[in-house]
Design an enzyme around this catalytic site. Structure first.
Site, PDB file in Angstrom:
ATOM      1  N   LYS A 179       0.810  -1.227   0.000  1.00 51.47           N
ATOM      2  CA  LYS A 179       0.000   0.000   0.000  1.00 51.47           C
ATOM      3  C   LYS A 179       0.842   1.275   0.000  1.00 51.47           C
ATOM      4  CE  LYS A 179      -4.454  -1.519   1.533  1.00 51.47           C
ATOM      5  NZ  LYS A 179      -4.251  -2.925   1.966  1.00 51.47           N
ATOM      6  N   GLU A 183      -9.318   7.388   2.989  1.00 54.59           N
ATOM      7  CA  GLU A 183     -10.256   6.503   3.681  1.00 54.59           C
ATOM      8  C   GLU A 183      -9.478   5.288   4.142  1.00 54.59           C
ATOM      9  OE1 GLU A 183      -9.640   6.168   0.547  1.00 54.59           O
ATOM     10  OE2 GLU A 183      -9.336   3.997   0.450  1.00 54.59           O
ATOM     11  N   SER A 217       1.795  -9.846  -0.545  1.00 63.98           N
ATOM     12  CA  SER A 217       1.402  -8.434  -0.471  1.00 63.98           C
ATOM     13  C   SER A 217       1.710  -7.725   0.835  1.00 63.98           C
ATOM     14  CB  SER A 217      -0.081  -8.290  -0.803  1.00 63.98           C
ATOM     15  OG  SER A 217      -0.875  -9.044   0.086  1.00 63.98           O
TER      16      SER A 217
HETATM   17  C1  LIG Z   1      -5.128  -3.941   1.723  1.00 62.13           C
HETATM   18  C2  LIG Z   1      -4.418  -5.200   1.486  1.00 62.13           C
HETATM   19  C3  LIG Z   1      -4.799  -6.079   0.442  1.00 62.13           C
HETATM   20  C4  LIG Z   1      -6.007  -5.861  -0.426  1.00 62.13           C
HETATM   21  O1  LIG Z   1      -5.971  -4.712  -1.210  1.00 62.13           O
HETATM   22  P1  LIG Z   1      -5.724  -4.750  -2.778  1.00 62.13           P
HETATM   23  O2  LIG Z   1      -6.056  -3.386  -3.226  1.00 62.13           O
HETATM   24  O3  LIG Z   1      -6.631  -5.791  -3.356  1.00 62.13           O
HETATM   25  O4  LIG Z   1      -4.304  -5.113  -2.989  1.00 62.13           O
HETATM   26  C5  LIG Z   1      -4.040  -7.219   0.236  1.00 62.13           C
HETATM   27  N1  LIG Z   1      -2.978  -7.522   1.015  1.00 62.13           N
HETATM   28  C6  LIG Z   1      -2.582  -6.709   2.026  1.00 62.13           C
HETATM   29  C7  LIG Z   1      -1.408  -7.099   2.833  1.00 62.13           C
HETATM   30  C8  LIG Z   1      -3.287  -5.521   2.300  1.00 62.13           C
HETATM   31  O5  LIG Z   1      -2.898  -4.736   3.304  1.00 62.13           O
END
Ligand SMILES: *Cc1c(COP(=O)(O)O)cnc(C)c1O
Length: 417
Positions: A107, A129, A394
């Site tokens: 993010k 948000e 992620s």
């Molecule tokens: C917020 C988040 C997501 C989901 O958001 P996307 O916009 O679909 O990437 C996925 N993995 C993590 C670790 C997050 O913090």
């Protein structure tokens, strides 16, 4: 699968996507995307669109963005060969480590990019948000870094549920505003941020947290997150000796997934997005938007959403707060319709199991969101022995400890021996 596209249309649109021609000038990814917002919001979106056009690909902005990614975010993030997991799965498994990025997830790529853009556009303050608080934390950190005041809108229910992240945001200098309207969760927080934005579109910049919403956000967020796939592609060629047979990423709004997939669209890599299968297939039990939803407008974009027969948007459930959303970015709706990316889901239980396996085999506590991608990759590996797999890791799972304490770790195999 291509129910929405005419014969031949899928191929034409996919070719355009690969050539970098989407979205079109109206912000459309084929039939999806666009800008469905009230008249009052149009000037704010048009101003942002003009700003994006002027700065995003200008050398000056790109130099500054790349410098911040390198020296503050900690990019490039590592590509890790998962040795034990590979042995167990009968595959060659590589992880793109967004969990190693500053603040613990992908993010931050988007947050710092938009904060730098806000600065260039002369904004006096920033709003954002947040649902679980991860995007709020990234925005608070990015705003502190560029020196802009930041207010984070968060549903009152989430403020209650995510107290540690509320504290993190405040320590990073952000004001956290609890939104009691509507469902008092993420959707209400977005609506409130938009309402505040129109009161001063020149002075306020709105950092949206995923590849969703009205044009230009899905485009802007994809461009900022594509660094994930650009790096991963190069690292696979250099370190793994070739591109992956299949790549997996979890899909909430779809920003980490589009960031990983977009630079791989022209390759032979099979692309698989993994949504939250929750506790079951019934309406309200999951957040498997692409797998089970239908076309409709949500928060300014024509995309695939979870709705009932009357078009009423459905509540969702997932063990991971970051996947718990009833819409998805319009580019994913297109990629599904063209057949280039397939979207499947993993349940809460499968995600928990995958999280534990990754901890045990690689010493990585991954996020609950990310665990869904691991669960799906593991099933795929069993059906396709000996393949090379890339997984978008992620984010890290430290934030999930309060949830995880409700599911005590199983006794480890070697501890039991
Ligand atoms: C917020 C988040 C997501 C989901 O958001 P996307 O916009 O679909 O990437 C996925 N993995 C993590 C670790 C997050 O913090």
């Amino acid at each position: 699968m291509s129910a929405i596209l005419e014969e031949g249309e899928a191929e034409r649109l996919l070719a355009q996507a690969i050539a970098g021609k989407l979205p079109d000038e109206r912000g459309r990814f084929g039939p999806f995307g666009g800008r469905y917002v009230p008249e009052t919001l149009v000037p704010a979106f048009e101003r942002l669109e003009a700003g994006v056009r002027e700065h995003l690909h200008a050398a000056e902005f790109q130099d500054e963005f790349r410098r911040e990614l390198r020296s503050w975010v900690g990019r490039p993030t590592a590509l890790t060969y998962a040795r034990q997991l590979s042995e167990r799965w009968g595959a060659e498994v590589w992880l793109k480590r967004e969990d190693l990025a500053h603040t613990g997830a992908h993010k931050i790529n988007n947050a710092i990019g938009q904060a730098l853009l806000a600065k260039r556009l002369g904004a006096k303050r920033v709003i954002a948000e947040t649902g679980a608080g991860q995007h709020g934390v990234a925005s608070a950190a990015a705003c502190a870094r560029v020196g802009l005041p930041c207010s984070v809108y968060m549903g009152a229910v989430d403020v209650e549920r995510q107290a540690p992240n509320v504290d993190r945001m405040r320590r990073l200098g952000a004001e956290v505003v609890a939104v009691t309207a509507g469902d008092a969760t993420l959707r209400a927080a977005i609506d409130e941020a938009l309402r505040v934005w129109v009161t001063d579109p020149d002075g306020i910049y709105y950092i949206l947290g995923s590849a969703v919403g009205a044009h230009p956000y899905p485009y802007l967020v994809r461009e900022l997150q594509s660094v994930i796939g650009e790096e991963a592609r190069e690292q696979m060629l250099r370190e793994a000796g070739g591109l992956a047979d299949a790549a997996f990423a979890c899909v909430g709004g779809g920003s980490n997934a589009i960031g990983l997939f977009y630079p791989l669209l022209a390759d032979d890599t099979e692309l698989i997005g993994v949504e939250a299968g929750g506790t079951g297939s019934g309406l309200g039990q999951n957040a498997a938007t692409l797998a089970t939803g239908t076309p409709g407008v949500l928060q300014g974009s024509y995309t695939i959403i979870l709705q009932d027969n009357d078009g009423q948007v459905q509540e969702t459930h997932s063990i991971s707060a970051g996947l718990d959303y009833s819409g998805v970015g319009p580019e994913h709706a297109l990629l599904k319709s063209t057949g280039r990316v397939s979207y499947i889901s993993a349940t809460d239980d499968e995600a928990l199991e995958a999280l534990e396996e990754l901890c045990e085999t690689e010493g990585i506590l991954t996020a609950l969101e990310t665990s869904h991608a691991f669960a799906a990759a593991r099933n795929w590996a069993r059906e396709h022995p000996g393949k090379r797999i890339l997984i978008g890791n992620s984010g890290r799972g430290d934030k999930d400890m309060p949830t995880l304490t409700k599911y005590p770790a199983k006794v480890r195999s070697y501890a039991a021996a």
